[in-house]
Design a protein around this motif. Structure first.
Motif, short mmCIF file in Angstrom:
data_model
loop_
_atom_site.label_atom_id
_atom_site.label_comp_id
_atom_site.label_asym_id
_atom_site.label_seq_id
_atom_site.Cartn_x
_atom_site.Cartn_y
_atom_site.Cartn_z
N ASN A 102 14.28 -2.96 125.11
CA ASN A 102 13.57 -1.87 124.35
C ASN A 102 14.53 -1.11 123.33
OD1 ASN A 102 11.29 -0.95 123.17
ND2 ASN A 102 11.11 1.10 124.22
N ILE A 103 15.39 -1.74 122.89
CA ILE A 103 16.46 -1.45 121.83
C ILE A 103 15.73 -1.22 120.38
CG2 ILE A 103 18.82 -1.53 120.75
CD1 ILE A 103 19.54 -2.90 123.43
N PRO A 104 15.92 -0.14 119.79
CA PRO A 104 15.15 -0.06 118.57
C PRO A 104 15.49 -0.53 117.45
CG PRO A 104 16.39 2.15 119.24
CD PRO A 104 16.55 0.98 120.24
N ARG A 105 16.77 -0.99 117.06
CA ARG A 105 17.21 -1.42 115.69
C ARG A 105 18.29 -2.23 115.86
NH1 ARG A 105 16.52 1.53 110.88
NH2 ARG A 105 14.13 2.02 111.62
N LEU A 106 18.26 -3.11 115.10
CA LEU A 106 19.28 -3.92 114.59
C LEU A 106 19.67 -4.10 113.11
CD1 LEU A 106 21.46 -6.61 115.05
CD2 LEU A 106 19.33 -8.03 114.85
N VAL A 107 20.96 -3.86 112.84
CA VAL A 107 21.45 -4.09 111.47
C VAL A 107 22.42 -5.07 111.20
CG1 VAL A 107 22.28 -2.88 109.23
CG2 VAL A 107 21.05 -1.27 110.93
N TRP A 108 22.14 -6.20 110.49
CA TRP A 108 23.00 -7.29 110.40
C TRP A 108 23.35 -7.61 108.78
CZ3 TRP A 108 21.04 -11.70 107.64
CH2 TRP A 108 19.75 -11.59 107.05
N CYS A 109 24.32 -8.34 109.06
CA CYS A 109 24.88 -8.86 107.60
C CYS A 109 24.62 -10.33 107.30
CB CYS A 109 26.44 -8.35 107.43
SG CYS A 109 27.39 -8.88 105.98
N GLY A 110 24.05 -10.51 106.24
CA GLY A 110 23.80 -11.95 106.05
C GLY A 110 24.78 -12.39 104.64
N GLY A 111 24.06 -13.11 103.82
CA GLY A 111 24.70 -13.62 102.74
C GLY A 111 23.95 -13.76 101.56
N GLY A 112 24.68 -13.48 100.44
CA GLY A 112 23.94 -13.45 98.96
C GLY A 112 23.40 -14.86 98.74
N SER A 113 23.68 -15.94 99.45
CA SER A 113 23.24 -17.15 99.06
C SER A 113 21.65 -17.56 99.90
CB SER A 113 24.07 -18.52 99.36
OG SER A 113 24.14 -18.46 100.74
N ASN A 114 21.57 -16.41 100.69
CA ASN A 114 20.16 -16.82 101.44
C ASN A 114 19.32 -15.83 100.77
OD1 ASN A 114 22.46 -16.14 103.90
ND2 ASN A 114 21.70 -18.19 103.62
N LEU A 115 18.41 -16.50 100.02
CA LEU A 115 17.44 -16.01 99.00
C LEU A 115 16.08 -15.85 99.88
CD1 LEU A 115 18.38 -17.77 95.93
CD2 LEU A 115 19.14 -15.71 96.62
N LEU A 116 15.36 -14.90 99.44
CA LEU A 116 13.83 -14.76 99.59
C LEU A 116 13.02 -14.93 98.49
CD1 LEU A 116 14.31 -11.45 102.10
CD2 LEU A 116 14.06 -13.93 102.81
N VAL A 160 16.88 -5.01 110.23
CA VAL A 160 17.16 -4.78 108.70
C VAL A 160 18.50 -5.44 108.29
CG1 VAL A 160 18.13 -2.55 108.84
CG2 VAL A 160 17.03 -3.28 106.67
N GLY A 161 18.43 -6.19 107.22
CA GLY A 161 19.69 -6.84 106.95
C GLY A 161 20.32 -6.52 105.51
N ILE A 162 21.64 -6.33 105.27
CA ILE A 162 22.15 -6.47 104.06
C ILE A 162 22.62 -7.85 103.75
CG2 ILE A 162 24.25 -5.28 103.02
CD1 ILE A 162 22.26 -3.34 103.84
N ARG A 163 22.39 -8.28 102.28
CA ARG A 163 23.28 -9.59 102.06
C ARG A 163 23.98 -9.57 100.78
NH1 ARG A 163 17.83 -12.24 100.30
NH2 ARG A 163 17.33 -10.24 99.77
N PRO A 164 25.35 -9.12 101.28
CA PRO A 164 26.17 -9.16 99.92
C PRO A 164 26.67 -10.49 99.57
CG PRO A 164 27.38 -8.81 102.19
CD PRO A 164 25.93 -9.05 102.55
N LEU A 165 26.83 -10.43 98.36
CA LEU A 165 27.49 -11.82 97.77
C LEU A 165 28.89 -12.04 98.15
CD1 LEU A 165 27.03 -14.43 96.06
CD2 LEU A 165 27.14 -13.27 94.03
N GLN A 166 29.70 -11.23 97.45
CA GLN A 166 31.12 -11.27 97.56
C GLN A 166 31.49 -9.87 98.30
OE1 GLN A 166 33.44 -13.28 94.30
NE2 GLN A 166 31.54 -13.25 93.15
N MET A 167 32.28 -10.12 99.22
CA MET A 167 32.99 -8.75 99.71
C MET A 167 34.57 -8.97 99.47
SD MET A 167 30.97 -7.77 103.29
CE MET A 167 30.80 -9.31 104.30
#
Length: 210
Positions: A102-116, A160-167
């Motif tokens: 029952n852990i309340p939150r995951l924040v993940w880093c995806g990629g800018g090429s992964n579009l919604l 919740v995710g962050i999807r940066p293009l270039q870092m």
């Protein structure tokens, strides 16, 4: 907060670890090679380092606790050397343990090429980024696609995710520099590792994009 960090030895993970320490959080790190972490982190009183592999469920279980308040996911994909579906498989392990404890939150880093398509403002630039990643960075792109599909199939978990293009390298400049949301972007869009880390840490308690 009590935080568990995955991917701490990478450039983004290193920035996350540093900023979490600076903010006074208690951090548990899972690392295959703890010696890759900076000595200052290894010796810091607020950091607990556990040697292990996030591809093994039992190792993930050892670093996630009922007291864990947030998980930061910064595992990256090496186009030549990473196992197939590294991020997807490690995320599956994390989700299973999150649900059990029952852990309340995951924040993940995806990629800018992964579009919604139903949310993102799709432009020629974003289409080009997706084509380029699929053609020349397929290992990374496909893994991050599968990871996002897995997360979308587990909406009972708060993530919740962050999807940066270039870092790239650079100082932390803060929220007045980068944008959060589904805004359009070009193939030249970029963010520093430090600012991406700042954005991820900010999502640990912010429900805006959950």
């Amino acid at each position: 907060m009590n935080i568990t960090l995955f991917g701490a030895t990478g450039k983004l993970g290193s920035a996350l670890l540093s900023q979490c320490i600076e903010a006074g959080h208690e951090i548990t790190v899972l690392a295959r090679t703890p010696s890759k972490l900076p000595t200052s982190a290894l010796e810091h009183s607020s950091v607990t380092v556990v040697q292990g592999d996030a591809l093994k469920t039992e190792d993930v279980d050892r670093v996630l606790f009922t007291e864990t308040q947030a998980i930061l996911f910064a595992i990256g994909v090496d186009e030549k050397n990473s196992p197939q579906n590294l991020c997807t498989d490690t995320t599956r392990n994390i989700l299973d343990v999150m649900r059990a404890k029952n852990i309340p939150r995951l924040v993940w880093c995806g990629g800018g090429s992964n579009l919604l398509p139903l949310r993102d403002k799709i432009t020629f630039g974003s289409k080009f980024v997706r084509w380029y990643a699929n053609s020349f960075l397929n290992h990374r792109h496909t893994d991050k696609e599968h990871q996002m599909e897995l997360l979308n199939a587990n909406k009972d978990i708060c993530w919740v995710g962050i999807r940066p293009l270039q870092m790239k390298k650079g100082p932390k400049r803060g929220v007045y520099i980068y944008r959060l949301g589904y805004d359009k972007f070009s193939g030249l869009s970029n963010i520093s590792f430090a600012d991406c880390a700042h954005a991820m840490i900010g999502r640990m308690e912010d429900d805006t994009w959950v």
